[in-house]
Enzyme design. Structure first.
Site, PDB file in Angstrom:
ATOM      1  N   TYR A   1       0.850  -1.201   0.000  1.00  0.00           N
ATOM      2  CA  TYR A   1       0.000   0.000   0.000  1.00  0.00           C
ATOM      3  C   TYR A   1       0.879   1.241   0.000  1.00  0.00           C
ATOM      4  CZ  TYR A   1      -5.001  -0.350   0.005  1.00  0.00           C
ATOM      5  OH  TYR A   1      -6.292  -0.465  -0.401  1.00  0.00           O
TER       6      TYR A   1
ATOM      7  N   GLU B   1      -0.412   4.749  -0.678  1.00  0.00           N
ATOM      8  CA  GLU B   1      -1.194   5.978  -0.923  1.00  0.00           C
ATOM      9  C   GLU B   1      -0.317   7.206  -0.716  1.00  0.00           C
ATOM     10  OE1 GLU B   1      -4.147   4.796   1.827  1.00  0.00           O
ATOM     11  OE2 GLU B   1      -5.707   4.668   0.293  1.00  0.00           O
TER      12      GLU B   1
ATOM     13  N   ASP C   1      -5.280  14.438 -25.308  1.00  0.00           N
ATOM     14  CA  ASP C   1      -5.406  13.015 -24.972  1.00  0.00           C
ATOM     15  C   ASP C   1      -4.590  12.247 -26.016  1.00  0.00           C
ATOM     16  OD1 ASP C   1      -6.099  10.367 -24.736  1.00  0.00           O
ATOM     17  OD2 ASP C   1      -8.223  10.749 -24.359  1.00  0.00           O
TER      18      ASP C   1
ATOM     19  N   THR D   1      -2.644   6.480 -22.267  1.00  0.00           N
ATOM     20  CA  THR D   1      -2.538   5.133 -21.723  1.00  0.00           C
ATOM     21  C   THR D   1      -1.131   4.648 -22.033  1.00  0.00           C
ATOM     22  OG1 THR D   1      -3.584   4.423 -23.773  1.00  0.00           O
ATOM     23  CG2 THR D   1      -4.940   4.372 -21.795  1.00  0.00           C
TER      24      THR D   1
ATOM     25  N   LYS E   1      -0.834   1.148 -25.365  1.00  0.00           N
ATOM     26  CA  LYS E   1      -1.126   1.112 -26.802  1.00  0.00           C
ATOM     27  C   LYS E   1       0.194   1.185 -27.575  1.00  0.00           C
ATOM     28  CE  LYS E   1      -5.846   2.952 -26.402  1.00  0.00           C
ATOM     29  NZ  LYS E   1      -6.043   3.560 -25.074  1.00  0.00           N
TER      30      LYS E   1
ATOM     31  N   ARG F   1      -0.990  -2.299 -19.032  1.00  0.00           N
ATOM     32  CA  ARG F   1      -2.248  -1.553 -19.030  1.00  0.00           C
ATOM     33  C   ARG F   1      -2.173  -0.480 -17.948  1.00  0.00           C
ATOM     34  NH1 ARG F   1      -5.188  -3.982 -22.419  1.00  0.00           N
ATOM     35  NH2 ARG F   1      -6.733  -2.339 -22.258  1.00  0.00           N
TER      36      ARG F   1
HETATM   37  N1  DSN Z   1     -10.583   1.226 -25.931  1.00  0.00           N
HETATM   38  C1  DSN Z   1      -9.692   2.218 -26.458  1.00  0.00           C
HETATM   39  C2  DSN Z   1      -9.496   2.060 -27.914  1.00  0.00           C
HETATM   40  O1  DSN Z   1      -9.645   0.947 -28.396  1.00  0.00           O
HETATM   41  O2  DSN Z   1      -9.194   3.021 -28.610  1.00  0.00           O
HETATM   42  C3  DSN Z   1     -10.130   3.545 -26.110  1.00  0.00           C
HETATM   43  O3  DSN Z   1     -10.429   3.586 -24.761  1.00  0.00           O
END
Ligand code: DSN
Length: 427
Positions: A58, A60, A209, A235, A238, A244
């Site tokens: 933990y 925090e 974003d 994120t 990707k 993730r």
């Molecule tokens: N699920 C993502 C995508 O496939 O672009 C976006 O959140």
């Protein structure tokens, strides 16, 4: 069932049910084509960091300011992740705690604006994201979203670009406190500088974003919004090829607000095993070979787009500058929906997702489009010849979609192709 050897024996023996399922998913990933634009294959080092004892802790708070004891080591892990991320993007401040991109976006809104404020973001059916104010998403219940869209489609492929005249007009009319740049299904470069000019004209803040192009930006294959937008969210799983999760970059001015928005504003204890895996991925992205990878993703997407176009699919926005190829199925077969196409391609071992095309006459559950992406295939080492082959496999599957024998034959051909490009080798 086989999967990554360091953990497979333990899991198979301790919990054969979960072990079997993980093994089956491992085999699916090794033997079928992964064309979902938001997916990738992480390195074995990232996988290893994800499955560590850091999950037990933990933490925090932030390094040097934790609520619980025993965080001396974890502090170093999180500092390493933050420093590497700042170096990767040349950012003044980094927060690596967001559990997901959605959390990163929520926290950015919380840091920059007040409930009820107006936000100008991209229309969902033109490529925007759920967290950019979808009626189904909590963001639309807290803030007032207004939208901008794309220019109309044009026969020469020059249309379906962000309509900056509309962005400016809407910004002047609606006086948003925040403008959001970035999309989830847009195949062209997004220039943060034009958004910045418009934001400055109307006194708005700018959030970018970068969930989709983050890895391309890190590798120099897409212009960077860092230092132009006030806050950049993304994120890590990707194009950036990490575990993730999410992350936020900001100027020093917004550092405190961003950190407070994530904790205690939105989340509790950070996932330090995921943060360790992020640190490993950021370290990988700092190496020169990651830039080669990022440029190859784009080169592969361009070839895939051209080959799909040659098979009769209309390319939304006329092609691609990034890792995404969005196709309009109606020129290929007016009766074929995105839903049916996704399902039949799945049976042939070709994994992709249905997607709305701009002003889609069909619902988001059915759609008239498919979205393809090249990050995962590029990680396996596929290049130009394979992209051309993949486009042929897609077209053939959809052309003969009621022929089960043909689908089975294509699935076998896909498995044969994948045998030469396995993300984790033979285990
Ligand atoms: N699920 C993502 C995508 O496939 O672009 C976006 O959140």
């Amino acid at each position: 069932m086989s999967f990554i050897p360091s953990t497979s024996a333990i899991l198979n023996s301790a919990d054969p049910d979960v072990g079997r399922l993980v093994g089956e998913e491992f085999d699916r990933q090794q033997t079928t084509l992964q064309l979902i634009a938001s997916e990738n294959f992480v390195s074995e080092a990232v996988l290893a960091a994800s499955g560590t004892v850091l999950t037990n802790k933990y933490s925090e708070g932030y390094p040097g300011r934790r609520y619980y004891g025993g965080n001396q080591i974890v502090d170093q892990v999180e500092d390493l992740a933050r420093e590497r991320l700042k170096q990767l993007f040349g950012a003044e401040h980094a927060n690596v705690q967001p559990h997901a991109g959605a959390n990163a976006n929520l926290a950015a809104y919380m840091a920059l604006i007040e409930p009820g404020d107006t936000v100008l973001a991209m229309k969902l059916d033109h490529g925007g994201h759920l967290t950019h104010g979808s009626p189904a998403n909590v963001t639309s219940k807290i803030w007032r979203f207004v939208d901008y869209g794309l220019t109309p489609a044009a026969d020469d492929g020059s249309g379906e670009r962000i309509d900056f005249n509309q962005v400016r007009d809407r910004a002047i009319a609606e006086r948003p406190k925040l403008i959001v740049a970035g999309a989830t299904a847009y195949s062209r470069t997004i220039d943060a500088r034009i958004f910045r000019e418009i934001a400055d004209e109307v006194g708005a803040l700018l959030m970018f974003d970068a969930a989709h192009p983050a890895g391309l930006i890190a590798g120099g294959a897409h212009p960077s919004p860092v230092g132009i937008a006030d806050v950049v969210t993304f994120t890590t799983h990707k194009t950036l090829r990490g575990p993730r999760g999410g992350a936020i970059l900001s100027s020093a001015e917004f550092a405190k607000k961003v950190d407070s928005a994530i904790f205690p504003g939105l989340q509790g204890g950070p996932l330090e095993h995921a943060i360790a895996a992020k640190a490993v991925a950021f370290g990988e992205a700092l190496r020169p070979e990651f830039s080669v990878y990022a440029h190859q993703i784009v080169a592969n997407a361009k070839v895939l787009a051209a080959a799909l176009s040659a098979e009769g699919f209309r390319l939304v926005a006329g092609g691609t500058d990034n890792h995404i190829v969005l196709v309009d199925l109606r020129t290929f077969d007016a009766a074929l929906t995105g839903k049916e196409a996704q399902e039949v391609l799945d049976r042939a071992g070709i994994t992709c997702n249905r997607n709305t095309i701009p002003d889609d006459p069909r619902s988001p559950f059915v759609t008239s489009g498919l979205r393809f992406g090249t990050p995962a295939m590029t990680t396996t080492g596929m290049g130009v010849p394979e992209m051309e082959h993949v486009a042929q496999l897609i077209a053939r599957t959809l052309r003969h979609r009621t022929d089960d024998a043909q689908i089975a034959a294509t699935r076998a051909e896909v498995a044969e192709l994948c045998r030469g490009f396995q993300p984790y080798g033979t285990h």
